[in-house]
Design an enzyme around this catalytic site. Sequence first.
Site, PDB file in Angstrom:
ATOM      1  N   GLY A   1      44.879  22.630  55.474  1.00 59.37           N
ATOM      2  CA  GLY A   1      43.860  23.655  55.236  1.00 59.37           C
ATOM      3  C   GLY A   1      44.718  24.308  56.242  1.00 59.37           C
ATOM      4  O   GLY A   1      43.548  24.849  56.804  1.00 59.37           O
ATOM      5  N   HIS A   2      44.996  23.884  57.225  1.00 54.53           N
ATOM      6  CA  HIS A   2      45.933  24.860  58.250  1.00 54.53           C
ATOM      7  C   HIS A   2      47.463  25.069  58.342  1.00 54.53           C
ATOM      8  O   HIS A   2      48.335  24.373  59.181  1.00 54.53           O
ATOM      9  CB  HIS A   2      45.597  24.212  59.662  1.00 54.53           C
ATOM     10  CG  HIS A   2      45.454  24.604  60.799  1.00 54.53           C
ATOM     11  ND1 HIS A   2      47.205  24.519  61.486  1.00 54.53           N
ATOM     12  CD2 HIS A   2      44.706  25.071  61.977  1.00 54.53           C
ATOM     13  CE1 HIS A   2      45.857  25.386  62.884  1.00 54.53           C
ATOM     14  NE2 HIS A   2      44.807  25.451  62.216  1.00 54.53           N
ATOM     15  N   PHE A   3      47.781  25.905  57.391  1.00 59.68           N
ATOM     16  CA  PHE A   3      47.325  26.939  56.494  1.00 59.68           C
ATOM     17  C   PHE A   3      48.412  26.616  55.302  1.00 59.68           C
ATOM     18  O   PHE A   3      49.818  26.151  55.447  1.00 59.68           O
ATOM     19  CB  PHE A   3      47.482  28.007  57.116  1.00 59.68           C
ATOM     20  CG  PHE A   3      46.328  28.398  58.426  1.00 59.68           C
ATOM     21  CD1 PHE A   3      45.424  28.630  58.824  1.00 59.68           C
ATOM     22  CD2 PHE A   3      47.287  28.136  60.128  1.00 59.68           C
ATOM     23  CE1 PHE A   3      44.369  28.674  59.622  1.00 59.68           C
ATOM     24  CE2 PHE A   3      46.950  28.520  61.115  1.00 59.68           C
ATOM     25  CZ  PHE A   3      45.257  28.746  60.723  1.00 59.68           C
TER      26      PHE A   3
ATOM     27  N   LEU B   1      50.585  24.621  60.280  1.00 61.11           N
ATOM     28  CA  LEU B   1      51.231  24.946  61.611  1.00 61.11           C
ATOM     29  C   LEU B   1      49.980  23.792  62.436  1.00 61.11           C
ATOM     30  O   LEU B   1      48.895  23.685  61.462  1.00 61.11           O
ATOM     31  CB  LEU B   1      50.783  25.955  62.328  1.00 61.11           C
ATOM     32  CG  LEU B   1      51.148  27.021  61.766  1.00 61.11           C
ATOM     33  CD1 LEU B   1      50.545  29.132  62.589  1.00 61.11           C
ATOM     34  CD2 LEU B   1      52.597  27.068  62.603  1.00 61.11           C
TER      35      LEU B   1
END
EC number: 4.2.1.59
Length: 156
Positions: free
Chosen positions: A60-62, A67
């Site tokens: 989820g990041h990203f 990252l």
Amino acid sequence: MSNPSDGSTDPKTTFMIEEIQELLPHRYPFLLVDRIIDYKESERAVGIKNVTMNEEFFQGHFPGRPLMPGVLIVEAMAQVGGIVLAQLPDIPSGKLFVFTGIDKVRIRRSVVPGDQLVITAEFLSLKRKRFAMMSTKAEVDGKLACSGELMFAMVD
């Protein structure tokens, strides 16, 4: 501390993951230190975190541009600091220092899958045998990714 793995009485300067797990309570997916490559009692530790695409936070990041979250870089720095604090000679065995604060933290570059974080934590102070401060930095390929001062408190 002696180095029982080779029978010597020289101070231990490196720690594998099993030894780190004896010193820190963190476990997957929140153990963010893979190895300690340099250690000097009551002074400093240098650890590594191999950042891979398999890290759960990259989902989820990203999506499409993974990252490592800055707060997790700071947590990795705190865990390396915890290695130093867990072995202070004047602290009873088994006591736990928890991360309680940050000062002067700056994230200076992105950390992405394939990077190897080299994390240095230097002991600054211990007050009332309970409150500690560490100076920390995380580098990738010799370039500063993050730095700051971290505070810890011993819990009963």
